[in-house]
Design a protein around this motif. Structure first.
Motif, short mmCIF file in Angstrom:
data_model
loop_
_atom_site.label_atom_id
_atom_site.label_comp_id
_atom_site.label_asym_id
_atom_site.label_seq_id
_atom_site.Cartn_x
_atom_site.Cartn_y
_atom_site.Cartn_z
N ALA A 245 11.34 31.07 32.74
CA ALA A 245 13.02 31.86 32.61
C ALA A 245 12.48 32.68 33.96
CB ALA A 245 13.38 32.72 31.42
N LEU A 246 11.48 33.10 34.16
CA LEU A 246 11.44 34.37 35.22
C LEU A 246 11.09 34.17 36.75
CD1 LEU A 246 11.37 37.24 36.02
CD2 LEU A 246 8.66 37.40 35.48
N ALA A 247 10.22 32.22 36.25
CA ALA A 247 10.20 31.84 37.80
C ALA A 247 11.49 31.49 38.14
CB ALA A 247 9.36 30.50 37.45
N LEU A 248 12.73 30.68 37.26
CA LEU A 248 13.55 30.10 37.15
C LEU A 248 14.67 31.63 38.14
CD1 LEU A 248 15.23 28.48 34.36
CD2 LEU A 248 14.24 27.14 36.73
N GLU A 249 14.67 33.22 37.89
CA GLU A 249 14.83 33.86 38.52
C GLU A 249 14.52 34.24 39.73
OE1 GLU A 249 14.13 36.63 34.92
OE2 GLU A 249 16.48 36.44 33.47
N LEU A 250 13.42 34.19 39.50
CA LEU A 250 12.61 34.67 40.87
C LEU A 250 13.24 33.08 41.83
CD1 LEU A 250 9.13 35.68 39.94
CD2 LEU A 250 10.99 36.72 41.03
N LEU A 251 13.45 31.62 41.64
CA LEU A 251 13.66 31.01 42.21
C LEU A 251 15.45 31.29 42.78
CD1 LEU A 251 12.50 27.76 40.87
CD2 LEU A 251 11.98 28.33 43.53
N ALA A 252 16.02 31.79 41.63
CA ALA A 252 16.89 31.60 42.03
C ALA A 252 17.26 32.99 43.41
CB ALA A 252 18.26 32.20 41.02
N LEU A 253 16.64 33.98 43.45
CA LEU A 253 16.33 35.21 44.17
C LEU A 253 15.99 34.38 45.69
CD1 LEU A 253 16.10 38.13 41.37
CD2 LEU A 253 17.83 37.37 42.93
N GLY A 254 15.10 33.83 45.86
CA GLY A 254 14.22 33.33 47.30
C GLY A 254 13.74 34.26 47.23
N ALA A 255 12.90 34.29 46.56
CA ALA A 255 11.34 34.70 46.26
C ALA A 255 9.89 34.12 47.19
CB ALA A 255 11.14 35.07 44.68
N PRO A 256 8.82 34.79 47.32
CA PRO A 256 8.37 34.24 48.20
C PRO A 256 7.18 33.33 47.36
CG PRO A 256 7.63 36.31 47.75
CD PRO A 256 9.07 35.57 47.30
N ALA A 257 6.47 31.97 47.45
CA ALA A 257 5.91 31.10 46.83
C ALA A 257 4.70 31.90 46.36
CB ALA A 257 5.01 30.14 48.06
#
Ligand SMILES: [Fe+2]
Ligand SMILES: [Fe+2]
Length: 434
Positions: free
Chosen positions: A232-244
């Motif tokens: 779920a955290l990975a999805l949240e990071l994706l949604a926020l535009g987090a770096p690779a």
């Protein structure tokens, strides 16, 4: 810990087919200890040395074995085989305390027995105890006159505490919904655990195996839920535009938790004598996508504090684990959890840079709370498990966990304060991408 699918079929001892709900293995029991042991006293009186046995029991009403407890004691001693001293009474205290009771002293000629007041102070550490005891004669049994005078003795005890209460462990980052942490229920299942060499547990009693299975099952279910937390955290990071690099570290953490769950289910299955695994996991809706402040807050509470605590707890358990399979699992868990805590700091720092005003306000509010509430820990209630064998298999008593949690929170708060004061420097400190 809340669990939505509770019925579990577990054959705990393998040889005997039992259908047991997991919670029956972890029913609520009072926090306390039962302490049988040996007693030596040296003091004044006709015969200076007395030898015998002492049994005591303590309960801790606050549910914390580090707090003041009360209970009772019984002592039986012989003095050079000539007379016996029996005493029972009330105890109050913890590591140090006092006791008050009644003593009866006999001779081989019972007509000269004496009843006395028993008073004492004691101090104890692990299995050893010492104290000072004063026995004040009150009356003789038949003649009205005591046959014994005042006895002042130094007392040494060697006791094996049998612990009752909450014990163990969460090494995973909790999966939450609005009401609190969620885990799956356990069930008999292949695919999550190998049953290791049965010789590993052959020396344990059925009771010990049942309780250790329950302990590791709770840990396994918490680790299993952590896989979903990081997904779920990975999805949240994706949604926020987090770096690779943040995303990759988050996905690696999910893989780590998968391995932690396998290791823990493996140990639980070995103690239980049959393969155990998770049932369905009631996943919460991912409601906070796009909220950097929420991601930062949970990264701080559950990652920076929670996983630092988990790493310290696993390291502490590993140091006392004599069983090689248990020690290996705990070493892996400790290393990974420390890395997950570092990832949490990186996420906090990144969120601070992303949305400084809101994230600072949220984290500032977290610091204003006097204490960050720990997630409802999946502590397992244990009744009658000797603490020394339990520690050999990875158990950490609740009273030893609390200082570790407090220290993790104290150091995390200090670090967060530094970050909020000087975000530029803190960015470097927090930028530990595993
Ligand atoms: Fe974990
Ligand atoms: Fe973790």
């Amino acid at each position: 810990m809340r669990r939505r699918n509770k019925l579990v079929a577990i054959d705990v001892v393998g040889a005997v087919a039992l259908l047991v709900p997991a919670q029956a293995l972890a029913s609520s029991v009072p926090e306390g200890s039962f302490n049988p042991g040996l007693l030596l006293s040296v003091g004044s009186g006709e015969y200076p040395v007395g030898f015998g046995t002492e049994i005591s029991g303590m309960v801790f009403p606050k549910g914390d074995p580090g707090s003041i407890g009360y209970g009772g004691f019984f002592q039986a001693q012989t003095y050079a085989g000539d007379y016996a001293r029996l005493a029972f009474g009330f105890q109050l205290g913890n590591v140090v305390g006092g006791e008050l009771g009644i003593a009866g002293l006999t001779r081989s000629d019972l007509h000269t027995s004496t009843f006395a007041l028993h008073t004492g102070v004691f101090a104890s550490a692990a299995v050893l105890g010492t104290g000072l005891r004063v026995t004040i004669p009150m009356t003789g049994a038949d003649h009205g006159l005591p046959a014994h005078g005042v006895e002042v003795s130094w007392v040494l005890t060697l006791k094996v505490p049998i612990y009752s209460g909450k014990i163990f462990n969460s090494f995973g980052r909790p999966l939450r919904d609005e009401q609190g942490p969620i885990t799956a229920a356990a069930r008999e299942a292949s695919g999550w655990a190998d049953i290791r060499d049965p010789a590993l547990v052959a020396h344990l009693s059925t009771r010990e195996r049942e309780e250790l299975a329950a302990l590791w099952l709770e840990a396994a279910l918490a680790e299993h839920a952590s896989i979903a937390t990081f997904a779920a955290l990975a999805l949240e990071l994706l949604a926020l535009g987090a770096p690779a690099d943040l995303l990759a570290a988050c996905q690696q953490a999910a893989q780590d938790e998968t391995e932690h769950a396998r290791l823990s289910f493996g140990l639980a299955s070995t103690y239980a004598g049959l393969p155990l695994g998770p049932g369905t996991l009631p996943l919460p809706a991912t409601a906070r996508l796009g909220d950097a402040a929420a991601v930062a807050y949970l990264s701080f509470t559950d990652g920076c504090i929670g996983e630092t605590f988990a790493a310290a707890l696993a390291r502490r358990a590993q140091r006392h684990a004599a069983d090689p399979a248990v020690a290996r699992a705990l070493a892996r868990i400790a290393t990974d959890e420390a890395r997950h805590a570092a990832l949490a700091w990186s996420i906090v720092a990144w969120c601070l840079a992303l949305d400084p005003a809101r994230v600072r306000a949220t984290l500032g509010a977290a610091l204003a709370e006097p204490e960050i509430e720990a997630p409802a820990a999946p502590l397992t209630d244990v009744l009658g498990l000797p603490i020394v064998p339990a520690a050999r298999h990875g158990a950490v008593p609740a009273d030893e966990q609390k200082p570790l949690r407090r220290r993790a929170e104290r150091t995390a708060r200090a670090r967060l304060k530094r970050m909020l004061r000087a975000p530029r420097e803190a960015r470097v400190e927090g930028d530990v991408i595993p």
